[in-house]
Design a protein around this motif. Structure first.
Motif, PDB file in Angstrom:
ATOM      1  N   ARG A 119       0.828  -1.193   0.000  1.00 28.38           N
ATOM      2  CA  ARG A 119       0.000   0.000   0.000  1.00 28.38           C
ATOM      3  C   ARG A 119       0.868   1.251   0.000  1.00 28.38           C
ATOM      4  NH1 ARG A 119      -5.139   0.769   3.990  1.00 28.38           N
ATOM      5  NH2 ARG A 119      -6.095   2.533   2.933  1.00 28.38           N
ATOM      6  N   GLN A 120       0.584   2.165  -0.906  1.00 26.61           N
ATOM      7  CA  GLN A 120       1.301   3.439  -1.006  1.00 26.61           C
ATOM      8  C   GLN A 120       0.298   4.562  -1.207  1.00 26.61           C
ATOM      9  OE1 GLN A 120       4.145   3.106  -4.175  1.00 26.61           O
ATOM     10  NE2 GLN A 120       5.495   1.719  -3.049  1.00 26.61           N
ATOM     11  N   ASP A 121       0.543   5.680  -0.529  1.00 24.67           N
ATOM     12  CA  ASP A 121      -0.337   6.836  -0.674  1.00 24.67           C
ATOM     13  C   ASP A 121       0.102   7.688  -1.851  1.00 24.67           C
ATOM     14  OD1 ASP A 121      -1.988   6.301   1.569  1.00 24.67           O
ATOM     15  OD2 ASP A 121      -0.402   7.022   2.895  1.00 24.67           O
ATOM     16  N   ILE A 122      -0.894   8.238  -2.539  1.00 18.07           N
ATOM     17  CA  ILE A 122      -0.617   9.197  -3.609  1.00 18.07           C
ATOM     18  C   ILE A 122      -1.012  10.570  -3.089  1.00 18.07           C
ATOM     19  CG2 ILE A 122      -1.273   9.908  -5.935  1.00 18.07           C
ATOM     20  CD1 ILE A 122      -1.697   6.989  -6.623  1.00 18.07           C
ATOM     21  N   LEU A 123      -0.092  11.528  -3.216  1.00 20.48           N
ATOM     22  CA  LEU A 123      -0.312  12.851  -2.635  1.00 20.48           C
ATOM     23  C   LEU A 123      -0.900  13.800  -3.665  1.00 20.48           C
ATOM     24  CD1 LEU A 123       1.645  11.478  -0.624  1.00 20.48           C
ATOM     25  CD2 LEU A 123       2.744  13.708  -0.295  1.00 20.48           C
ATOM     26  N   LEU A 124      -1.863  14.597  -3.204  1.00 21.61           N
ATOM     27  CA  LEU A 124      -2.436  15.667  -4.014  1.00 21.61           C
ATOM     28  C   LEU A 124      -2.343  16.948  -3.210  1.00 21.61           C
ATOM     29  CD1 LEU A 124      -4.331  12.919  -4.547  1.00 21.61           C
ATOM     30  CD2 LEU A 124      -5.611  14.500  -5.960  1.00 21.61           C
ATOM     31  N   THR A 125      -2.114  18.056  -3.902  1.00 21.99           N
ATOM     32  CA  THR A 125      -2.029  19.355  -3.237  1.00 21.99           C
ATOM     33  C   THR A 125      -3.201  20.214  -3.685  1.00 21.99           C
ATOM     34  OG1 THR A 125       0.384  19.226  -3.177  1.00 21.99           O
ATOM     35  CG2 THR A 125      -0.616  21.403  -2.853  1.00 21.99           C
ATOM     36  N   VAL A 126      -3.900  20.804  -2.729  1.00 23.84           N
ATOM     37  CA  VAL A 126      -5.032  21.664  -3.056  1.00 23.84           C
ATOM     38  C   VAL A 126      -4.494  22.894  -3.784  1.00 23.84           C
ATOM     39  CG1 VAL A 126      -6.914  23.048  -2.136  1.00 23.84           C
ATOM     40  CG2 VAL A 126      -6.329  20.851  -1.067  1.00 23.84           C
ATOM     41  N   PRO A 127      -4.918  23.152  -5.026  1.00 20.10           N
ATOM     42  CA  PRO A 127      -4.353  24.275  -5.800  1.00 20.10           C
ATOM     43  C   PRO A 127      -4.850  25.614  -5.265  1.00 20.10           C
ATOM     44  CG  PRO A 127      -6.138  23.239  -7.004  1.00 20.10           C
ATOM     45  CD  PRO A 127      -5.911  22.388  -5.791  1.00 20.10           C
ATOM     46  N   ALA A 128      -4.075  26.637  -5.598  1.00 17.74           N
ATOM     47  CA  ALA A 128      -4.437  27.997  -5.138  1.00 17.74           C
ATOM     48  C   ALA A 128      -5.697  28.484  -5.826  1.00 17.74           C
ATOM     49  CB  ALA A 128      -3.273  28.954  -5.413  1.00 17.74           C
ATOM     50  N   GLY A 129      -5.963  28.004  -7.033  1.00 16.90           N
ATOM     51  CA  GLY A 129      -7.141  28.472  -7.772  1.00 16.90           C
ATOM     52  C   GLY A 129      -8.354  27.604  -7.570  1.00 16.90           C
TER      53      GLY A 129
END
Length: 791
Positions: free
Chosen positions: A575-585
């Motif tokens: 199991r590996q997590d995939i990271l997402l970043t909340v965009p500024a827009g």
């Protein structure tokens, strides 16, 4: 053998063995009466045998249902709960059920993970990848010319047959196919790891009082016509029997001895009926494996009646034959020179006949308004009340027929012949239609009850059928856009809407996130199906507001926040997590009701805003708008889904969803009603032939005097039509009254579906009409002057 006035009848002082000797003498008369005696015995035995066969079948139903339930439980592959670690005794299994032209096909993909992996019931070994083991019915279907589309969907090689222990019915379509690479697809629902088959925590659901009431009424309604016909069958040949008994009186037997001899004749017919009924049942039991009724099939081994119930039938049928004969002769004075019954009989009394339905209503009345919230219905009161109401039909119908035919006037010759015959033997005419009247009354009551409570077990589907008619669930690891293109190219598909979905958390999933939110990915057109967007182009991201129970999204939507995409079910080593970043827009959107009736919350992303490696770990749903006029539309879509991947699951939408237990009871009613109607049709034909045989000399005499055959044929039709019309009218009244009481018992408003009432009465009339038409050829053979010849 005479007695002096004031002295007790000689039969009263006869020892018990004398009574048995009289019974055995009557039985000998039944089997040694020459051709007439054998025909009479055969007709009685066939009539009783048909009833006994259905009684045995009914006593075997609880066993059959229990075996079906046990076998279904034994093969269950429950994958819910905490994930199991891989071991040498675990099996990966995937649910790949499908349908083919309205028939369910049970499918499983299996991947053993060790030498001790559990083997499903009915399998001798696991199939290898690309192979499958099938049920006999599925093997035959795949070999037929009608299964081209199904063969395309199941591209496996057949290497074996599932044994009976792994199937719930002889016509069940099922298969197990070998697979590999199922580990990434484990989701705890359709794909999972098990260490054993069967329900690990069997627990009976609490009984629904209304469903229990339905079952009780169904059984009473189905069995009552059988009991009514058996009691009528033992009275076949009543007029000829009375003349024989008069001859016995002439040679010296007293009245009690005569009645015992008559009871012995009836007993012989009932015993032969038991033998024939057993033969009919065994033949029907063997044939049951090749029959499917309304999607229900069984193996012959399922139909094993309880020994206690078999003993009860074996005792009750002969006892009923003797009792009915004795009761029938109570009002008959048999003298050496004839039978008083041939004179005008005394008028039937009405008051005691009304006591039966009134008693039934009195038993049911205490449960009116009880509903499903005030405890269980008293099963003894329910059975007793329904039985009394239905038996009341058999008591009231002879009185009604007698009262009506006594007032019938002149008409054509055929009409006058029919009316005169009915006036002389209205009891025989009423007995002939008693069974069909009871069956129709019970069917009307059940139809009203089912229609009244159906709304409690049927709910409107949340799906919006104006926007889509099917959905296809696509597992992770499949390119959703490519799958949508393949489905869009399928015959009959007008449009597709593809939405990928996953779950994101505020920290790695190994550490159990405090906050979670839904993540939905699709192009702008697809996202507008689930949310009102201010503006949209590829690369945009949205935070959705307005979704019910979604309180975490606002706390996770600050620009720069790191979100962790869930990539697997359970705590897997890979199991590996995939990271997402909340965009500024990040834009704001308002949720709306989607095609499936739900309101989507969390985050919406267009494909350009999703990390490339995230697409391979997300599953999704494709909504289809289709042209329902295309033949085999669903089969084409299912085949396309199978080509996309074996775990791709099409789901056909419907406007309503119904409780499976309610549907099962209704299906059981239809199956039972089909058997009962077949019995009633056969029994009416036997009864009609018996009556024609008794009137052979009368018919021959009328033909010899110049009566046209057409006139005699019409008279027979009128003789059948008048009692059946009166019987169906009475059945309608009693059925509506019983249905109204049952509805009030379930706290349901009373409403009468007159279309159903008329259709059921019309169906009963159609059965009688068919039987009458089938009896015309024997009637024509009997209408010959040479029928007057005698020895």
């Amino acid at each position: 053998m005479s007695t002096r006035r004031g002295q007790p009848d000689g039969g009263a002082e006869r020892p018990r063995r004398g009574s048995l000797r009289d019974l055995s003498l009557g039985a000998r008369f039944a089997v040694t009466g020459g051709r007439e005696g054998w025909v009479r015995l055969l007709l009685t035995a066939v009539g009783v045998g048909l009833g006994v066969a259905l009684l045995l079948l009914t006593t075997a139903l609880p066993s059959a249902l229990a075996v079906r339930h046990d076998r279904e439980q034994a093969r269950m592959d429950y994958t819910y709960g905490a994930p199991l670690p891989r071991a040498d005794n675990t099996l990966l299994i995937a649910d790949v059920d499908t349908m083919y032209r309205g028939k369910d096909v049970r499918g499983r993909l299996v991947e053993p993970e060790g030498p001790r992996a559990p083997l499903a019931p009915g399998l001798a070994r696991f199939p290898a990848k690309g192979d499958m083991v099938v049920s006999p019915a599925l093997r035959d279907l795949l070999a037929s010319d009608d299964a081209r589309l199904l063969r395309e969907r199941l591209p496996y090689r057949i290497v074996g047959t599932i044994g009976e222990s792994g199937l719930i019915g002889s016509h069940e379509l099922a298969y197990y196919a070998g697979a590999d690479g199922l580990v990434p697809q484990i989701d705890g629902s359709r794909v999972g790891r098990i260490a054993a088959f069967g329900n690990p925590q069997p627990a009976d659901q609490p009984a629904d009082p209304v469903l229990v009431l339905l079952v009780l009424v169904v059984f009473v309604v189905l069995l009552m016509p059988v009991a009514v016909f058996i009691t009528a069958a033992v009275r076949f040949g009543g007029e000829r029997r009375d003349r024989r008994l008069a001859a016995l009186r002439l040679v010296g037997s007293d009245s009690r001895m005569t009645r015992r001899i008559a009871a012995g004749e009836a007993l012989a017919g009932a015993v032969f009926g038991l033998v024939l009924g057993t033969v009919f049942f065994l033949a029907g039991r063997q044939a049951a494996g090749s029959v499917e009724i309304l999607g229900i099939s069984v193996f012959p081994s399922y139909l094993n009646p309880s020994p206690v119930l078999v003993a009860l039938v074996a005792f009750a049928v002969p006892a009923a034959a003797v009792l009915v004969t004795v009761l029938a002769l109570r009002g008959v004075v048999i003298e050496p020179l004839g039978v008083v019954r041939t004179a005008r009989p005394a008028r039937r009394r009405l008051w005691w006949r009304l006591l039966l339905p009134l008693g039934g209503l009195a038993l049911l009345y205490p449960m009116v308004g009880q509903g499903r919230t005030n405890g269980d219905f008293n099963q003894y009161l329910v059975i007793g009340g329904v039985m009394l109401l239905l038996v009341g039909i058999t008591a009231l119908l002879p009185w009604i027929v007698e009262a009506v035919v006594a007032r019938l006037g002149s008409g054509s010759v055929a009409w006058q012949l029919a009316v005169r015959r009915l006036q002389l033997s209205s009891g025989n005419a009423a007995r002939m239609v008693n069974g069909i009247a009871v069956a129709v009354a019970g069917a009307i009551a059940l139809q009203m009850l089912f229609a009244g409570v159906e709304g409690d077990y049927t709910k409107q589907s949340p799906n919006d059928l104006t926007r889509a008619q099917l959905q296809v669930d696509v597992p992770k690891g499949i390119d959703l856009a490519a799958a949508a293109d393949q489905l869009a190219a399928t015959r009959g598909v007008r449009g597709t809407t593809a939405l990928a979905d996953a779950t994101v958390g505020d920290r790695p999933w190994r550490k159990d996130p405090e906050r979670t939110a839904q993540l939905t990915v699709g192009d702008c057109a697809a996202l507008r199906e689930v949310a009102a967007l201010p503006s949209c182009r590829d690369g945009d991201a949205f935070a959705v507001r307005g979704a019910e129970y979604d309180t975490d999204t606002p706390k996770m939507s600050a620009p720069g926040t790191t979100l962790y995409l869930d990539t697997a079910y359970g705590d897997r080593p890979d199991r590996q997590d995939i990271l997402l970043t909340v965009p500024a827009g990040l834009k704001q959107a308002r949720t709306i009701e989607g095609p499936g009736g739900n309101r989507t919350g969390g985050f919406l992303l267009t494909p350009g805003a999703l990390p490339a490696k995230a697409a391979g770990v997300m599953g999704g749903t494709i909504y289809l708008s289709v042209d329902t006029s295309v033949p085999d539309l669903k089969e084409y879509i299912r085949n396309t889904a199978a080509r996309i991947g074996p775990l791709t699951q099409p789901v056909v939408w419907s406007a309503t969803e119904q409780s499976r237990r309610f549907t099962s009871i209704r299906t059981g009613l239809f199956v039972g009603a089909a058997c009962v109607l077949a019995l009633i049709g056969a029994s009416l034909l036997v009864s009609q032939l018996e009556q024609l045989r008794e009137r052979r000399k009368l018919l021959s005499s009328l033909v010899a005097f110049g009566t046209r055959r057409r006139t005699l044929g019409l008279s027979v039709l009128w003789q059948t039509a008048v009692p059946i019309v009166l019987g169906l009218l009475l059945a309608s009244v009693v059925g509506v009254a019983l249905g109204a009481v049952l509805l009030r018992m379930t706290s349901t408003s009373v409403s009468v579906d007159w279309v159903s009432v008329l259709s059921l009465t019309g169906f009963g009339a159609a059965v009688v009409l068919v039987v009458t038409l089938l009896s015309l050829p024997p009637l024509l053979r009997l209408m010959r002057p040479d029928g007057l010849r005698t020895e």
